[in-house]
Design a protein around this motif. Structure first.
Motif, PDB file in Angstrom:
ATOM      1  N   SER A 639       0.814  -1.231   0.000  1.00 36.08           N
ATOM      2  CA  SER A 639       0.000   0.000   0.000  1.00 36.08           C
ATOM      3  C   SER A 639       0.840   1.270   0.000  1.00 36.08           C
ATOM      4  CB  SER A 639      -0.955   0.016   1.208  1.00 36.08           C
ATOM      5  OG  SER A 639      -1.814  -1.110   1.179  1.00 36.08           O
ATOM      6  N   ALA A 640       1.997   1.235  -0.644  1.00 32.98           N
ATOM      7  CA  ALA A 640       2.810   2.449  -0.781  1.00 32.98           C
ATOM      8  C   ALA A 640       2.182   3.338  -1.836  1.00 32.98           C
ATOM      9  CB  ALA A 640       4.239   2.091  -1.166  1.00 32.98           C
ATOM     10  N   LEU A 641       2.075   4.632  -1.530  1.00 33.38           N
ATOM     11  CA  LEU A 641       1.482   5.576  -2.472  1.00 33.38           C
ATOM     12  C   LEU A 641       2.460   5.866  -3.596  1.00 33.38           C
ATOM     13  CD1 LEU A 641      -0.276   8.293  -0.262  1.00 33.38           C
ATOM     14  CD2 LEU A 641      -1.342   6.497  -1.628  1.00 33.38           C
ATOM     15  N   ALA A 642       1.997   5.720  -4.829  1.00 32.94           N
ATOM     16  CA  ALA A 642       2.759   6.140  -6.001  1.00 32.94           C
ATOM     17  C   ALA A 642       2.110   7.425  -6.501  1.00 32.94           C
ATOM     18  CB  ALA A 642       2.721   5.064  -7.075  1.00 32.94           C
ATOM     19  N   ASP A 659       3.702   5.145  11.095  1.00 37.49           N
ATOM     20  CA  ASP A 659       2.704   4.281  10.473  1.00 37.49           C
ATOM     21  C   ASP A 659       1.664   5.070   9.689  1.00 37.49           C
ATOM     22  OD1 ASP A 659       1.387   5.536  12.498  1.00 37.49           O
ATOM     23  OD2 ASP A 659       0.795   3.724  13.577  1.00 37.49           O
ATOM     24  N   ALA A 660       1.894   6.381   9.515  1.00 37.00           N
ATOM     25  CA  ALA A 660       0.902   7.218   8.843  1.00 37.00           C
ATOM     26  C   ALA A 660       1.229   7.457   7.379  1.00 37.00           C
ATOM     27  CB  ALA A 660       0.777   8.573   9.547  1.00 37.00           C
ATOM     28  N   SER A 661       2.507   7.394   7.032  1.00 33.70           N
ATOM     29  CA  SER A 661       2.904   7.753   5.675  1.00 33.70           C
ATOM     30  C   SER A 661       3.812   6.687   5.084  1.00 33.70           C
ATOM     31  CB  SER A 661       3.636   9.113   5.681  1.00 33.70           C
ATOM     32  OG  SER A 661       4.168   9.409   4.408  1.00 33.70           O
ATOM     33  N   ARG A 662       3.441   6.219   3.890  1.00 35.23           N
ATOM     34  CA  ARG A 662       4.277   5.281   3.130  1.00 35.23           C
ATOM     35  C   ARG A 662       4.166   5.666   1.658  1.00 35.23           C
ATOM     36  NH1 ARG A 662       3.937  -0.989   4.245  1.00 35.23           N
ATOM     37  NH2 ARG A 662       5.484  -0.342   5.791  1.00 35.23           N
TER      38      ARG A 662
END
Length: 872
Positions: A639-642, A659-662
């Protein structure tokens, strides 16, 4: 065969032939020469050019594509789409024509079950090899046609890789057109699959088929594109792409909204409109999901044009209620399982199309009023310039202009309209061509550097200093053998700790020292993939390629930039937490101590204070910052944001902040969250339809801003003689008192003017049109003359005239007013008088004014005006 089975059959076939699957790239391409992703090969361009080594010599993909050139064909043919899925297999210097042709024939005839007797093939004019290979697999000579560059020589439409192609066509039968093969009728003999033998490099040209072939690519490659829509139409035995399972649910919804059935392929305007609305709904949904938003130019204009065209054709079908939201919702429901970005961005899609459709309705109302006015003034023909201005300035569609003119018994000068449109297109093309030409020349230079010296070894994630070597000096026209004090140019290093601008983060600055020179690094930019280019000025000495060097990054500036970048990630996470997942990043600028963050949202953010608090509280908890690498597939599974518009390879770098941003990110970051704070948001504003911008300060820059604001508050409190926490309340009291006092002063001034007007009116003299007051008023400010003159003529019987004048600041000012029963234009009273003071008269109807720089003639000017009034 359903579309899902068509996809899986293709991928399984090439997986068995050692092809690795590559995910579709977004519709916003990383290539600056392209407006939208228009082919499956776009993301592989660096592999074909030899700029980047592919991770595997064989690849396959299901690529989302958008082609603006096909907008006008949609609905008029059975096969054209502005959005489509392209199935492709690719070879990077591995197999070539023989394998590509044999596999295409096998897949079509044995796995998709297409009738071999109905398959036709076209090849490039002089490609005897391809023709021979087709005959070997079983295609008879009479079903192989040789065509020219226009049809069988493929390129991206911009300078870059290209090559001769061979196309597979399918005979859909006499109901679709004439006999004679693809050279005669493209509707009957529909192109399904294009095999491109990618072996050349093209230069800049003026259009398709009109460009120079510059030379050979480093290797012979294969690039194929099989249109899913067209193959589905054949395998599902339907007439048009809009009737396949990819679009059929949306077509059914259009019928429900229109309250009548789709008439089929009958050539009517209704049939055209049904297909346009259906097809465009899919394009709209995918473009917005991939980050395109409506705009006046570029890809945003393409989206706006599609939406307006869809709405226009919906209205033609009698659908008067909002249509884009339910139609794009149908697309999401049908294709969201295959393309999850549609579901993730469903809220954004609904908001964008709803706002744009409402805006277009306003445009139609405004354009209709302007058009009706132009029609009322026209004799027999509406000018092409009027039609162009309605189209260009107000976004009013030309076909609506033509319809309205026809209804009024007029024609439109369509030739003049087309010429103006073409002039605009040529100007835009010239400007774009010049920019592209410069970019292409620069990329060619970088490519030569990479071919000779290899890519830059970037060591900046772990160091801000490196021992290195000068690889090349670039002076704008080519490589330079030497540079000396005062020269400004680009430098390429073998190893570099300097971060090259990318992902919104600015490039590093610093210094490069050689044994004989000092180079000041003003910026670092990416050349081509893996090449870092340093913009430098030679401060001292002389430098040559091959010199050893010490490269030192400005560490303080780098640290401040890293704080801003980490803060940007957390800001993004908190915005999504407060506003929803639609508030996705649409652009950023990360600089030392400050950031700019653009995101999708449709209104001002009243919760901006809440967002700032959440960001700072999260950073104050000192979350760990972890950087790790993984395959693109593993990153997506985690679930890493592209981010939209960013270019990612098969292996990616992921940055976790707590744990809030990936997010997938190639930038530099702090080691712990607390190092990024505090964050102070200084502005939030709209920068376009559905697009907002936040500007913020970080770290010491935020603290300095806090100190500055605290100092201002202390100064204000001292002026009000209260503690700082009481300053706002006391200031509000003072402002309320000041406003009340101002109202009282205004009332007194008005009473004084009324009294003065009454005194002046008492001195009126009779004139033929009624009565006249002509006076120099030295005790009235110039700003009050108009009020005073109006008050004079409004009293009494409405037959009064007033001419007042005053001198102030070396200027003369005159005002004339006429009562409603005088039938006199106030401006006429001042025309001659204005010349006396060296000026001119202006105004309409009952009130006029004049001024000039000869105040010594004011009395004479009033007398001239009075004399003229006595003759009226």
């Amino acid at each position: 065969m359903r579309s899902s089975e068509i996809r899986s059959t293709f991928l399984d076939f090439f997986r068995e032939r050692d092809h690795c699957v590559v995910p579709s790239s977004p519709l916003i391409p990383p290539d600056p020469t392209l407006l939208l992703t228009n082919a499956g090969m776009n993301q592989f361009k660096p592999y074909f050019l030899g700029e980047t080594e592919p991770p595997h010599p064989r690849a396959m993909s299901v690529q989302k594509c958008a082609r603006t050139s096909d907008i006008e064909n949609v609905g008029r043919t059975t096969r054209h789409s502005t959005f489509f899925e392209m199935l492709g297999n690719f070879s990077f210097g591995d197999y070539f024509k023989a394998e590509a042709i044999a596999w295409a024939w096998e897949l079509f005839t044995r796995h998709y079950g297409l009738d071999p007797e109905r398959i036709w093939v076209t090849v490039y004019l002089d490609d005897a090899e391809a023709e021979d290979l087709w005959r070997r697999v079983g295609v008879p000579s009479e079903r192989i046609q040789r065509l020219g560059m226009e049809d069988n020589y493929w390129s991206m439409g911009t300078p870059g890789p290209c090559g001769p192609s061979s196309e597979l066509h399918y005979d859909r039968g006499p109901a679709f057109g004439r006999e004679g093969g693809p050279a005669v009728d493209g509707e009957r003999y529909q192109e399904l699959w294009n095999l491109v033998f990618m072996q050349n490099v093209r230069g800049e040209g003026t259009g398709k088929g009109d460009y120079p072939i510059l030379g050979e690519l480093p290797a012979k490659n294969i690039d194929t594109g099989l249109g899913l829509d067209r193959l589905a139409a054949v395998l599902q035995d339907v007439d048009t792409v809009c009737e396949t399972d990819l679009l059929a649910p949306t077509l059914r919804l259009v019928q429900e909204l229109a309250g009548r059935p789709y008439p089929g392929r009958d050539g009517s305007e209704d049939s055209l409109s049904f297909r346009v609305v259906t097809e465009h709904a899919r394009s709209i949904a995918f473009l917005i999901a991939d980050g395109v938003l409506p705009a006046r130019d570029g890809r945003g204009y393409v989206l706006r044009r599609l939406m307006r065209r869809a709405v226009r054709h919906a209205r033609r079908l009698g659908i008067d209620e909002p249509v884009l939201a339910p139609l794009t919702g149908s697309v999401i429901g049908n294709l969201g399982g295959t393309w999850p970005e549609l579901e993730r961005q469903s809220e954004l899609i609904e908001r964008v199309v709803t706002a744009e459709e409402e805006g277009f309705e306003r445009t139609l109302r405004q354009g209709t009023r302007l058009l009706e006015s132009a029609i009322s003034r026209a004799d027999t023909t509406l000018s092409g310039r009027t039609a162009f201005e309605l189209h260009d300035t107000y976004g009013f569609p030309i076909d609506l202009t033509l319809d309205a003119a026809r209804s009024a018994g007029l024609t439109v000068d369509e030739d003049a309209f087309a010429e103006l449109l073409e002039d605009q297109r040529r100007q835009a093309h010239r400007a774009g061509r010049d920019r592209k030409g410069d970019a292409v020349a620069r990329r060619d230079l970088y490519r030569r550097v990479v071919a000779e010296h290899g890519r830059t070894d970037f060591v900046g994630y772990s160091a801000t200093r490196a021992d290195t070597r000068i690889v090349a000096l670039l002076d704008g026209t080519g490589t330079a053998p030497v540079a000396s004090e005062g020269d400004e140019l680009e430098v390429v290093l073998a190893r570099s700790p300097f971060y090259a601008e990318g992902g919104g983060q600015v490039g590093d600055t610093g210094v490069i020292r050689t044994p004989g020179a000092v180079l000041e690094v003003a910026d670092t930019r990416p050349g081509i993939d893996g090449l870092h280019v340093h913009a430098v000025r030679i401060v001292d000495g002389e430098v040559r390629p091959g010199d050893g060097a010490e490269a030192v990054v400005d560490a303080d500036r780098r640290a401040a930039t890293a704080r801003s970048h980490s803060a940007t990630h957390v800001l993004h996470a908190m915005l999504r937490r407060v506003l929803g997942d639609h508030a996705a990043q649409r652009g950023s600028r990360v600089e030392p101590g400050r950031l700019r963050f653009d995101f999708a949202h449709f209104s001002a953010v009243p919760e901006i204070g809440t967002v700032q608090t959440l960001v700072n509280e999260y950073l104050a908890d000192d979350p760990d910052v972890r950087v790790w690498e993984a395959s693109r597939a593993d990153a997506e599974a985690a679930s890493a944001l592209a981010l939209f518009g960013e270019k990612y390879g098969d292996d990616v770098r992921i940055v976790d902040i707590g744990d809030a941003s990936r997010e997938l990110c190639g930038g530099t970051h702090v080691g712990h969250g607390s190092q990024a704070g505090p964050v102070h948001i200084v502005g939030e504003s709209s920068i376009g339809t559905g697009l907002r911008r936040i500007e913020a300060l970080t770290g010491p820059d935020a603290l300095r801003h806090f100190d500055h604001e605290r100092a201002l508050l202390a100064e204000l409190a001292a002026l009000l003689n209260v503690p700082p926490d009481q300053a706002p309340g006391r200031l509000r009291q003072r402002l309320d008192l000041l406003a009340e006092t101002q109202r009282e002063l205004d009332a007194l001034r008005r009473a004084e003017l009324d009294a003065l007007a009454e005194r002046l009116a008492s001195r009126a003299e009779p004139v033929p049109s009624g009565w006249l007051v002509a006076q120099q008023v030295d005790d009235a400010p110039p700003a009050d003359l108009r009020t005073l003159a109006s008050a004079i003529v409004s009293s009494g019987d409405g037959r009064g005239l007033a001419v007042l004048g005053t001198a102030s600041g070396g200027k003369a000012q005159l005002v004339a007013a006429a009562g409603p029963r005088t039938d006199v234009r106030a401006r006429d009273l001042l025309t001659d008088a204005a010349r006396e003071v060296g000026g001119g008269a202006g105004g309409k109807g009952a009130l006029a004014n004049a001024g000039g720089r000869r105040p010594e003639n004011l009395a004479k000017a009033i007398a001239v005006a009075a004399a003229h009034a006595r003759t009226l």
